[in-house]
Design a protein around this motif. Structure first.
Motif, PDB file in Angstrom:
ATOM      1  N   ARG A  74      -7.217  -8.110   0.008  1.00 54.38           N
ATOM      2  CA  ARG A  74      -8.074  -6.983   0.399  1.00 54.38           C
ATOM      3  C   ARG A  74      -7.349  -6.139   1.445  1.00 54.38           C
ATOM      4  N   VAL A  75      -7.449  -4.827   1.288  1.00 55.67           N
ATOM      5  CA  VAL A  75      -6.815  -3.906   2.225  1.00 55.67           C
ATOM      6  C   VAL A  75      -7.604  -3.895   3.533  1.00 55.67           C
ATOM      7  N   ILE A  76      -6.909  -4.222   4.620  1.00 54.19           N
ATOM      8  CA  ILE A  76      -7.522  -4.186   5.955  1.00 54.19           C
ATOM      9  C   ILE A  76      -7.249  -2.842   6.616  1.00 54.19           C
ATOM     10  N   ARG A  77      -5.997  -2.394   6.538  1.00 50.54           N
ATOM     11  CA  ARG A  77      -5.602  -1.075   7.051  1.00 50.54           C
ATOM     12  C   ARG A  77      -4.632  -0.450   6.065  1.00 50.54           C
ATOM     13  N   SER A  78      -4.661   0.866   5.995  1.00 50.08           N
ATOM     14  CA  SER A  78      -3.804   1.553   5.030  1.00 50.08           C
ATOM     15  C   SER A  78      -3.124   2.759   5.658  1.00 50.08           C
ATOM     16  N   GLU A  79      -1.829   2.877   5.400  1.00 56.32           N
ATOM     17  CA  GLU A  79      -1.069   4.084   5.712  1.00 56.32           C
ATOM     18  C   GLU A  79      -0.616   4.732   4.405  1.00 56.32           C
ATOM     19  N   SER A  80      -1.406   4.519   3.354  1.00 57.49           N
ATOM     20  CA  SER A  80      -1.122   5.070   2.027  1.00 57.49           C
ATOM     21  C   SER A  80      -2.280   5.967   1.594  1.00 57.49           C
ATOM     22  N   ARG A  81      -1.958   7.073   0.954  1.00 53.96           N
ATOM     23  CA  ARG A  81      -3.001   7.971   0.458  1.00 53.96           C
ATOM     24  C   ARG A  81      -3.696   7.409  -0.776  1.00 53.96           C
ATOM     25  N   ASP A  82      -3.082   6.398  -1.412  1.00 55.92           N
ATOM     26  CA  ASP A  82      -3.626   5.864  -2.665  1.00 55.92           C
ATOM     27  C   ASP A  82      -4.503   4.631  -2.479  1.00 55.92           C
ATOM     28  N   PHE A  83      -4.565   4.093  -1.263  1.00 59.66           N
ATOM     29  CA  PHE A  83      -5.351   2.889  -1.008  1.00 59.66           C
ATOM     30  C   PHE A  83      -6.246   3.090   0.205  1.00 59.66           C
ATOM     31  N   LEU A  88      -9.306  -3.890  -3.373  1.00 56.63           N
ATOM     32  CA  LEU A  88      -8.690  -5.138  -3.796  1.00 56.63           C
ATOM     33  C   LEU A  88      -7.429  -4.822  -4.581  1.00 56.63           C
ATOM     34  N   VAL A  89      -6.359  -5.568  -4.291  1.00 58.06           N
ATOM     35  CA  VAL A  89      -5.076  -5.339  -4.952  1.00 58.06           C
ATOM     36  C   VAL A  89      -4.514  -6.669  -5.432  1.00 58.06           C
ATOM     37  N   VAL A  90      -3.555  -6.596  -6.345  1.00 53.25           N
ATOM     38  CA  VAL A  90      -2.874  -7.795  -6.826  1.00 53.25           C
ATOM     39  C   VAL A  90      -1.372  -7.573  -6.738  1.00 53.25           C
ATOM     40  N   GLY A  91      -0.636  -8.627  -6.413  1.00 48.61           N
ATOM     41  CA  GLY A  91       0.812  -8.513  -6.316  1.00 48.61           C
ATOM     42  C   GLY A  91       1.438  -9.832  -5.899  1.00 48.61           C
ATOM     43  N   GLN A  92       2.772  -9.863  -5.953  1.00 50.34           N
ATOM     44  CA  GLN A  92       3.531 -11.034  -5.499  1.00 50.34           C
ATOM     45  C   GLN A  92       3.650 -10.978  -3.980  1.00 50.34           C
ATOM     46  N   VAL A  93       3.143 -12.022  -3.323  1.00 51.11           N
ATOM     47  CA  VAL A  93       3.119 -12.024  -1.865  1.00 51.11           C
ATOM     48  C   VAL A  93       3.502 -13.404  -1.331  1.00 51.11           C
ATOM     49  N   PRO A  94       3.938 -13.476  -0.063  1.00 50.37           N
ATOM     50  CA  PRO A  94       4.226 -14.780   0.547  1.00 50.37           C
ATOM     51  C   PRO A  94       2.949 -15.597   0.697  1.00 50.37           C
ATOM     52  N   TRP A  95       3.128 -16.919   0.782  1.00 53.93           N
ATOM     53  CA  TRP A  95       2.002 -17.801   1.086  1.00 53.93           C
ATOM     54  C   TRP A  95       1.693 -17.627   2.569  1.00 53.93           C
ATOM     55  N   GLU A  97      -1.516 -15.861   5.369  1.00 59.41           N
ATOM     56  CA  GLU A  97      -2.912 -15.414   5.463  1.00 59.41           C
ATOM     57  C   GLU A  97      -3.048 -13.898   5.408  1.00 59.41           C
ATOM     58  N   GLU A  98      -2.155 -13.188   6.061  1.00 58.94           N
ATOM     59  CA  GLU A  98      -2.156 -11.727   6.027  1.00 58.94           C
ATOM     60  C   GLU A  98      -0.720 -11.246   5.886  1.00 58.94           C
ATOM     61  N   VAL A  99      -0.533 -10.086   5.245  1.00 61.95           N
ATOM     62  CA  VAL A  99       0.811  -9.558   5.032  1.00 61.95           C
ATOM     63  C   VAL A  99       0.798  -8.046   5.206  1.00 61.95           C
ATOM     64  N   ILE A 100       1.964  -7.507   5.471  1.00 55.05           N
ATOM     65  CA  ILE A 100       2.182  -6.060   5.430  1.00 55.05           C
ATOM     66  C   ILE A 100       3.210  -5.787   4.338  1.00 55.05           C
ATOM     67  N   VAL A 101       2.844  -4.920   3.380  1.00 57.17           N
ATOM     68  CA  VAL A 101       3.733  -4.640   2.257  1.00 57.17           C
ATOM     69  C   VAL A 101       3.743  -3.146   1.962  1.00 57.17           C
ATOM     70  N   SER A 102       4.761  -2.721   1.237  1.00 56.01           N
ATOM     71  CA  SER A 102       4.809  -1.351   0.739  1.00 56.01           C
ATOM     72  C   SER A 102       3.744  -1.157  -0.330  1.00 56.01           C
ATOM     73  N   GLU A 103       3.198   0.038  -0.403  1.00 46.94           N
ATOM     74  CA  GLU A 103       2.197   0.346  -1.426  1.00 46.94           C
ATOM     75  C   GLU A 103       2.732   0.124  -2.836  1.00 46.94           C
ATOM     76  N   LYS A 104       4.065   0.154  -3.000  1.00 52.23           N
ATOM     77  CA  LYS A 104       4.672  -0.005  -4.315  1.00 52.23           C
ATOM     78  C   LYS A 104       4.684  -1.463  -4.787  1.00 52.23           C
ATOM     79  N   LYS A 105       4.395  -2.399  -3.871  1.00 49.00           N
ATOM     80  CA  LYS A 105       4.474  -3.819  -4.202  1.00 49.00           C
ATOM     81  C   LYS A 105       3.178  -4.374  -4.799  1.00 49.00           C
ATOM     82  N   VAL A 106       2.112  -3.584  -4.770  1.00 50.48           N
ATOM     83  CA  VAL A 106       0.829  -4.068  -5.273  1.00 50.48           C
ATOM     84  C   VAL A 106       0.177  -2.986  -6.124  1.00 50.48           C
ATOM     85  N   ARG A 107      -0.850  -3.392  -6.894  1.00 52.82           N
ATOM     86  CA  ARG A 107      -1.627  -2.422  -7.656  1.00 52.82           C
ATOM     87  C   ARG A 107      -3.114  -2.696  -7.459  1.00 52.82           C
ATOM     88  N   LYS A 108      -3.875  -1.619  -7.455  1.00 56.15           N
ATOM     89  CA  LYS A 108      -5.320  -1.723  -7.257  1.00 56.15           C
ATOM     90  C   LYS A 108      -5.964  -2.324  -8.505  1.00 56.15           C
TER      91      LYS A 108
END
Length: 332
Positions: A74-83, A88-95, A97-108
């Motif tokens: 779930r998006v907590i904060r966004s610096e993207s115009r598309d999110f 809710l997004v899906v993507g490959q992420v580290p195990w 609890e929370e992560v910061i990723v580029s908007e290109k790494k996930v999809r809504k």
């Protein structure tokens, strides 16, 4: 916040000794980045190959670095115009609890009709693995017999349902009588056999009176040895995995030699990875969603709750405990 890293490569059977949980801090949020909170996490058998440095098509995990797999976040904060916050997004992420990723790494993702968990299973990499392996290599035809090993698992149960959609006669191989009943009564397999039964080979032969045209192979070992004599002329065998020796990769996998059965049946046996089909993901996902909407596909998850259950959930994959997809749900 918590993060799970690869402490040491597994030596034989996978145990908690291969993992370490540590505390980490996130950096600041930059332009086009998202701050995400993990909601659901997928654990999958292929990750063991990456831990053992044996994956042919994906980079190995390195000592001291986090394990990664597919998650719903779930998006907590966004610096993207598309999110936006709350998406809710899906993507490959580290195990983690929370992560910061580029908007290109996930999809809504849209959960108005399809559950968030389905994006990790039946319409995620699990569903795509079943779809491409069965349809591109297995090519089941109406009234043919399709046998599926690890049939109550996430991939196997989807393979069987797609084979049914194509009009095939579907036989599941699984490890308990309860799972066999689930396959027949809940998702409509024509029959299912328990490989722990002392009469397994005889039971399988009885369930396949017309032989085997397609064998979706995920197990190997003694289970598959009961299938080889049943192969029909021009049988097709998609090889998705060999879970019987995942926990003992250094040991020689000794057993019946399959070559003579392949020659006798003029059969095709082909290994594959879902990543071979990246260019076709979109079309296949749309078809899986269509079948799901039409009620032709169903899915079941085994859900463990809490970040601390990620490692136990992963280890349980190799103990045959789950029905359907294993997912870890985070708790606040």
């Amino acid at each position: 916040m918590k993060q799970i890293i690869l402490k040491e490569r597994p030596a034989g059977k996978i145990t908690e000794a291969s993992f370490e949980t540590k505390e980490v801090r996130l950096n600041g949020l930059h332009d086009s980045e998202l701050h995400l909170k993990l909601v659901f996490l997928s654990v999958d058998p292929y990750l063991l190959g990456r831990m053992n440095n044996e994956s042919a098509d994906m980079p190995s995990f390195k000592h001291g670095e986090p394990i990664k797999s597919t998650g719903v976040l779930r998006v907590i904060r966004s610096e993207s115009r598309d999110f936006e916050e709350g998406d809710l997004v899906v993507g490959q992420v580290p195990w983690q609890e929370e992560v910061i990723v580029s908007e290109k790494k996930v999809r809504k993702i849209d959960t108005s009709f399809i559950s968030a968990k389905a994006y990790l299973g039946v319409i995620g990499m699990t569903g795509l693995t079943a779809y491409f392996g069965l349809l591109d290599i297995g090519k089941p035809k109406k009234d043919e017999t399709v046998v599926v090993s690890a049939a109550a698992g996430a991939v196997g149960s989807t393979v069987g349902q797609i084979a049914q959609i194509k009009g095939a006669h579907v036989i599941g191989i699984t490890g308990t009588d309860d799972k066999a009943r689930y396959l027949v009564k809940e998702i409509g397999f024509n029959a299912a056999v328990n490989y722990h039964d002392p009469n397994f080979a005889e039971n399988l032969k009885r369930a396949c009176p017309n032989g085997v045209d397609v064998y979706f192979e995920s197990v190997g070992g003694e289970i598959s040895e009961a299938v080889w004599p049943l192969l029909n002329k021009f049988a097709r065998i998609p090889v998705c995995g060999t879970i019987s020796n995942y926990n003992s990769p250094a040991e020689e996998d000794v057993g019946t030699r399959v070559q003579r059965y392949l020659i006798q049946a003029n059969a095709l046996m082909q290994g594959f990875s879902v990543t071979n089909y990246k260019e076709d993901y979109k079309e296949a996902t749309e078809q899986l969603i269509k079948w799901l909407r039409e009620g032709k596909l169903t899915h079941k998850e085994t859900v463990l709750k809490g970040f601390d259950q990620i490692v136990p959930a992963f280890i349980s994959l190799f103990e045959g405990k789950n029905i359907g997809k294993i997912i870890v749900e985070m708790t606040d």
